[in-house]
Design an enzyme around this catalytic site. Structure first.
Site, PDB file in Angstrom:
ATOM      1  N   PHE A   1      65.901  97.657 -24.722  1.00  0.00           N
ATOM      2  CA  PHE A   1      66.519  97.387 -26.016  1.00  0.00           C
ATOM      3  C   PHE A   1      65.598  97.971 -27.073  1.00  0.00           C
ATOM      4  O   PHE A   1      64.454  97.513 -27.219  1.00  0.00           O
ATOM      5  CB  PHE A   1      66.636  95.865 -26.167  1.00  0.00           C
ATOM      6  CG  PHE A   1      67.248  95.360 -27.437  1.00  0.00           C
ATOM      7  CD1 PHE A   1      68.610  95.475 -27.670  1.00  0.00           C
ATOM      8  CD2 PHE A   1      66.466  94.700 -28.388  1.00  0.00           C
ATOM      9  CE1 PHE A   1      69.186  94.953 -28.826  1.00  0.00           C
ATOM     10  CE2 PHE A   1      67.035  94.170 -29.543  1.00  0.00           C
ATOM     11  CZ  PHE A   1      68.393  94.293 -29.769  1.00  0.00           C
TER      12      PHE A   1
ATOM     13  N   SER B   1      59.734  92.492 -37.934  1.00  0.00           N
ATOM     14  CA  SER B   1      60.563  91.355 -38.349  1.00  0.00           C
ATOM     15  C   SER B   1      61.716  91.825 -39.232  1.00  0.00           C
ATOM     16  O   SER B   1      62.829  91.316 -39.147  1.00  0.00           O
ATOM     17  CB  SER B   1      59.712  90.342 -39.118  1.00  0.00           C
ATOM     18  OG  SER B   1      58.867  89.664 -38.219  1.00  0.00           O
TER      19      SER B   1
ATOM     20  N   ARG C   1      67.204  84.831 -27.301  1.00  0.00           N
ATOM     21  CA  ARG C   1      66.269  83.781 -27.737  1.00  0.00           C
ATOM     22  C   ARG C   1      66.412  82.524 -26.890  1.00  0.00           C
ATOM     23  O   ARG C   1      65.433  81.832 -26.627  1.00  0.00           O
ATOM     24  CB  ARG C   1      66.491  83.501 -29.232  1.00  0.00           C
ATOM     25  CG  ARG C   1      65.927  84.619 -30.078  1.00  0.00           C
ATOM     26  CD  ARG C   1      66.369  84.621 -31.510  1.00  0.00           C
ATOM     27  NE  ARG C   1      65.822  85.802 -32.192  1.00  0.00           N
ATOM     28  CZ  ARG C   1      66.291  86.315 -33.315  1.00  0.00           C
ATOM     29  NH1 ARG C   1      67.332  85.773 -33.924  1.00  0.00           N
ATOM     30  NH2 ARG C   1      65.721  87.388 -33.839  1.00  0.00           N
TER      31      ARG C   1
ATOM     32  N   ARG D   1      40.168  65.943  -9.703  1.00  0.00           N
ATOM     33  CA  ARG D   1      38.855  66.162 -10.317  1.00  0.00           C
ATOM     34  C   ARG D   1      38.244  64.835 -10.756  1.00  0.00           C
ATOM     35  O   ARG D   1      38.907  64.062 -11.457  1.00  0.00           O
ATOM     36  CB  ARG D   1      39.037  67.094 -11.515  1.00  0.00           C
ATOM     37  CG  ARG D   1      37.875  67.171 -12.445  1.00  0.00           C
ATOM     38  CD  ARG D   1      36.988  68.325 -12.126  1.00  0.00           C
ATOM     39  NE  ARG D   1      35.966  68.487 -13.149  1.00  0.00           N
ATOM     40  CZ  ARG D   1      34.757  68.947 -12.880  1.00  0.00           C
ATOM     41  NH1 ARG D   1      34.425  69.297 -11.646  1.00  0.00           N
ATOM     42  NH2 ARG D   1      33.887  69.102 -13.841  1.00  0.00           N
TER      43      ARG D   1
ATOM     44  N   GLN E   1      42.309  57.657 -20.392  1.00  0.00           N
ATOM     45  CA  GLN E   1      43.459  57.594 -21.297  1.00  0.00           C
ATOM     46  C   GLN E   1      43.591  58.828 -22.187  1.00  0.00           C
ATOM     47  O   GLN E   1      44.693  59.220 -22.553  1.00  0.00           O
ATOM     48  CB  GLN E   1      43.395  56.334 -22.149  1.00  0.00           C
ATOM     49  CG  GLN E   1      43.733  55.092 -21.331  1.00  0.00           C
ATOM     50  CD  GLN E   1      43.909  53.863 -22.203  1.00  0.00           C
ATOM     51  OE1 GLN E   1      43.459  53.827 -23.346  1.00  0.00           O
ATOM     52  NE2 GLN E   1      44.540  52.844 -21.659  1.00  0.00           N
TER      53      GLN E   1
ATOM     54  N   GLY F   1      39.046  72.131 -18.434  1.00  0.00           N
ATOM     55  CA  GLY F   1      37.665  72.332 -18.884  1.00  0.00           C
ATOM     56  C   GLY F   1      37.172  73.719 -18.537  1.00  0.00           C
ATOM     57  O   GLY F   1      37.896  74.699 -18.707  1.00  0.00           O
TER      58      GLY F   1
ATOM     59  N   GLU G   1      61.185  88.833 -29.724  1.00  0.00           N
ATOM     60  CA  GLU G   1      62.566  88.378 -29.968  1.00  0.00           C
ATOM     61  C   GLU G   1      62.632  87.492 -31.215  1.00  0.00           C
ATOM     62  O   GLU G   1      63.431  86.556 -31.301  1.00  0.00           O
ATOM     63  CB  GLU G   1      63.176  87.738 -28.718  1.00  0.00           C
ATOM     64  CG  GLU G   1      63.254  88.784 -27.599  1.00  0.00           C
ATOM     65  CD  GLU G   1      64.243  88.504 -26.498  1.00  0.00           C
ATOM     66  OE1 GLU G   1      65.196  87.746 -26.736  1.00  0.00           O
ATOM     67  OE2 GLU G   1      64.061  89.090 -25.411  1.00  0.00           O
TER      68      GLU G   1
ATOM     69  N   SER H   1      58.021  83.118 -34.946  1.00  0.00           N
ATOM     70  CA  SER H   1      58.314  81.745 -35.386  1.00  0.00           C
ATOM     71  C   SER H   1      58.725  81.740 -36.857  1.00  0.00           C
ATOM     72  O   SER H   1      59.592  80.963 -37.270  1.00  0.00           O
ATOM     73  CB  SER H   1      57.091  80.856 -35.189  1.00  0.00           C
ATOM     74  OG  SER H   1      56.884  80.638 -33.809  1.00  0.00           O
TER      75      SER H   1
HETATM   76  N1  COS Z   1      75.214  87.280 -35.587  1.00  0.00           N
HETATM   77  C1  COS Z   1      76.118  88.069 -36.213  1.00  0.00           C
HETATM   78  N2  COS Z   1      75.878  88.686 -37.391  1.00  0.00           N
HETATM   79  C2  COS Z   1      74.682  88.503 -37.942  1.00  0.00           C
HETATM   80  C3  COS Z   1      73.672  87.696 -37.356  1.00  0.00           C
HETATM   81  C4  COS Z   1      73.985  87.077 -36.125  1.00  0.00           C
HETATM   82  N3  COS Z   1      73.093  86.304 -35.511  1.00  0.00           N
HETATM   83  N4  COS Z   1      72.590  87.706 -38.149  1.00  0.00           N
HETATM   84  C5  COS Z   1      72.877  88.471 -39.202  1.00  0.00           C
HETATM   85  N5  COS Z   1      74.141  88.964 -39.079  1.00  0.00           N
HETATM   86  C6  COS Z   1      74.850  89.805 -40.019  1.00  0.00           C
HETATM   87  C7  COS Z   1      74.951  89.098 -41.360  1.00  0.00           C
HETATM   88  O1  COS Z   1      76.090  88.242 -41.397  1.00  0.00           O
HETATM   89  C8  COS Z   1      75.083  90.241 -42.324  1.00  0.00           C
HETATM   90  O2  COS Z   1      76.419  90.706 -42.306  1.00  0.00           O
HETATM   91  P1  COS Z   1      77.177  91.158 -43.674  1.00  0.00           P
HETATM   92  O3  COS Z   1      76.368  92.336 -44.164  1.00  0.00           O
HETATM   93  O4  COS Z   1      78.548  91.518 -43.219  1.00  0.00           O
HETATM   94  O5  COS Z   1      77.107  89.985 -44.572  1.00  0.00           O
HETATM   95  C9  COS Z   1      74.219  91.315 -41.689  1.00  0.00           C
HETATM   96  O6  COS Z   1      74.115  90.998 -40.293  1.00  0.00           O
HETATM   97  C10 COS Z   1      72.831  91.389 -42.288  1.00  0.00           C
HETATM   98  O7  COS Z   1      72.252  90.110 -42.098  1.00  0.00           O
HETATM   99  P2  COS Z   1      71.092  89.547 -43.035  1.00  0.00           P
HETATM  100  O8  COS Z   1      71.481  89.763 -44.464  1.00  0.00           O
HETATM  101  O9  COS Z   1      70.791  88.177 -42.584  1.00  0.00           O
HETATM  102  O10 COS Z   1      69.904  90.544 -42.666  1.00  0.00           O
HETATM  103  P3  COS Z   1      68.392  90.473 -43.125  1.00  0.00           P
HETATM  104  O11 COS Z   1      67.887  91.846 -43.041  1.00  0.00           O
HETATM  105  O12 COS Z   1      68.229  89.738 -44.400  1.00  0.00           O
HETATM  106  O13 COS Z   1      67.636  89.531 -42.045  1.00  0.00           O
HETATM  107  C11 COS Z   1      66.821  88.795 -39.925  1.00  0.00           C
HETATM  108  C12 COS Z   1      67.909  89.446 -40.766  1.00  0.00           C
HETATM  109  C13 COS Z   1      65.496  88.566 -40.614  1.00  0.00           C
HETATM  110  C14 COS Z   1      67.371  87.486 -39.415  1.00  0.00           C
HETATM  111  C15 COS Z   1      66.682  89.829 -38.784  1.00  0.00           C
HETATM  112  O14 COS Z   1      66.163  91.021 -39.297  1.00  0.00           O
HETATM  113  C16 COS Z   1      65.872  89.371 -37.606  1.00  0.00           C
HETATM  114  O15 COS Z   1      66.338  88.618 -36.745  1.00  0.00           O
HETATM  115  N6  COS Z   1      64.617  89.886 -37.536  1.00  0.00           N
HETATM  116  C17 COS Z   1      63.813  89.691 -36.370  1.00  0.00           C
HETATM  117  C18 COS Z   1      64.122  90.766 -35.394  1.00  0.00           C
HETATM  118  C19 COS Z   1      63.597  90.481 -34.060  1.00  0.00           C
HETATM  119  O16 COS Z   1      63.865  89.460 -33.464  1.00  0.00           O
HETATM  120  N7  COS Z   1      62.844  91.436 -33.565  1.00  0.00           N
HETATM  121  C20 COS Z   1      62.283  91.288 -32.272  1.00  0.00           C
HETATM  122  C21 COS Z   1      62.359  92.586 -31.616  1.00  0.00           C
HETATM  123  S1  COS Z   1      63.607  92.750 -30.523  1.00  0.00           S
HETATM  124  S2  COS Z   1      62.750  92.166 -28.862  1.00  0.00           S
END
Ligand code: COS
Length: 382
Positions: free
Chosen positions: A122, A131, A243, A268, A279, A339, A363, A366
């Site tokens: 992926f 992020s 996730r 141990r 405890q 330990g 993925e 936090s």
């Molecule tokens: N399911 C379906 N649609 C989703 C969604 C979900 N879980 N999350 C977001 N969307 C859609 C939103 O509804 C929005 O759609 P519209 O433009 O039609 O309104 C669009 O995607 C953009 O979403 P959003 O505005 O929330 O995007 P942001 O850039 O503000 O933030 C986060 C998105 C931060 C949540 C995202 O970038 C994220 O998850 N980042 C972490 C990425 C990650 O996990 N990386 C790990 C590497 S992969 S192993």
């Protein structure tokens, strides 16, 4: 078809036996060699692990999310490197295709993914888009015959083994953020793809992450996954599912560490008594158990809700946040309970302590999980 309760329990018991008897004895070797032996990979394929989540019509086991997390609990009991070998096929590397692929795309790839003949990756993260995954800079510009893909992806799990990448790339450079991004099923065979060396990591030796570079790769139109401009949503939905899978593995590792701690604390002796009779040790064990149980309940509940068709974006983030932080605390206490033995390599505790650190990062960190949870709360008003 999702498994019925009895079959699920039977399969979980089979996976547990396999993990205990076949995988656990070679954990240290895998870490030392930074590789899972090929005969073990073959056994994992034979057990059906590569095709867990692939529909039966394409040769997979067609497991539900609940089935999958049940297997995650069992596989978590051994080095996460084993799970990583088939983790992309089960999760982030295949689910875009399962959810959004055309019948032709599914027929072309899913049977090979289910058998493990095709390993998947992926490709979302980039040097400047971690992020903030909507900030991808890799472009795929249509030239009338093909999408010309250019850019680099970073920390891509299993990239060095993959034959198929789900790549998120910007098809409309005018549009900022997620809306200009499309998803593609990119075959490794295409000219212009190169893979970097596996990174040296803090833990999970035997699992590999590499850069993937696309140098004017001509990606055919039939490789587009879903609609143009919808790739970011594909990625987000894949991650919702991924996730939960990761959260289940965190629970498994915690259960393993707890079992190891209980055994060690029972043997141990210090001050003429077993550690288990103190405890302060009991309190640490009890906290581990309570938190692991809470995480397990969250994962099962969210998985069942997803299977029932509910939107689990928030719950998947809650489960991933809690389970990954929980296993960090459990691993820390495990080192403390063992330990000095917890700090040296022979007991494997320090290895798991290092292995689990990434669960709070990949993925979605936090911090990102908390962001998603809060946003979903605002949307729902509660
Ligand atoms: N399911 C379906 N649609 C989703 C969604 C979900 N879980 N999350 C977001 N969307 C859609 C939103 O509804 C929005 O759609 P519209 O433009 O039609 O309104 C669009 O995607 C953009 O979403 P959003 O505005 O929330 O995007 P942001 O850039 O503000 O933030 C986060 C998105 C931060 C949540 C995202 O970038 C994220 O998850 N980042 C972490 C990425 C990650 O996990 N990386 C790990 C590497 S992969 S192993």
């Amino acid at each position: 078809m999702p498994l019925d309760a009895a079959t699920r329990a039977e399969f979980a018991a089979q996976v547990r036996r396999f993990a205990e008897e076949r995988l656990r004895p070679i954990e240290a070797l895998v870490a030392e060699n930074d590789a899972v032996p090929e005969d073990v990979i073959a056994d994992m394929k034979a057990l059906g692990l590569y095709g867990l989540s692939i529909p039966e019509e394409f040769g997979g086991l067609g497991c539900s999310m609940e089935d999958e997390v049940t297997v995650g609990f069992e596989l978590g009991r051994v080095s996460p490197a084993f799970r990583s070998a088939f983790g992309t096929n089960v999760g982030i590397g295949s689910q875009g295709l399962v959810m959004f692929g055309t019948p032709e795309q599914k027929a072309k790839y899913l049977p090979g993914i289910a058998s493990g003949e095709i390993v998947t990756s992926f490709a979302l993260t980039e040097p400047e888009a971690g992020s903030d995954s909507a900030a991808v800079r890799t472009t795929a510009i249509w030239d009338g015959q093909a999408y010309v893909m250019k850019g680099s992806k970073r920390y891509i799990t299993n990239a060095n083994k993959a034959q198929l990448f789900t790549v998120m790339a910007r098809t409309d450079p005018e549009k900022k953020g997620g809306s200009g991004v499309s998803a593609f099923l990119v075959s490794r065979e295409l000219a212009g793809i190169s893979i970097g060396k596996p990174e040296k990591k803090m833990g999970q030796q035997g699992a590999h992450i590499c850069d993937v570079n696309f140098d004017n790769v001509r990606v055919p139109p039939e490789a587009l996954l879903g609609k143009e401009g919808e790739g970011f949503k594909v990625a987000m939905q894949v991650l919702d599912r991924g996730r939960l899978h990761i959260a289940s593995v965190c629970v498994g590792v915690a259960e393993r560490l707890i079992a190891d701690c209980v055994a060690y604390a029972g043997e141990r002796k210090q001050f003429g008594q077993t550690l288990a009779s103190f405890q302060m040790i009991q309190a640490q064990l009890a906290d581990c158990k309570t938190e692991a149980y809470a995480a397990k309940c969250m994962v099962i509940d969210a998985a069942r809700r997803r299977d029932a068709g509910e939107n689990v974006t928030m719950l998947a983030s809650c489960a991933k946040l809690f389970a990954s932080e929980m296993v960090g605390r459990v691993a820390d206490r495990a080192v403390q309970i063992f330990g000095g033995a917890g700090y040296v390599a022979d007991y494997g505790i320090e290895r798991l302590y290092r292995d689990v650190r990434i669960f709070r990062i990949y993925e979605g960190t936090s911090e990102i999980q908390r962001t998603i949870i809060a946003r979903e709360m605002m949307k729902a008003g509660s």
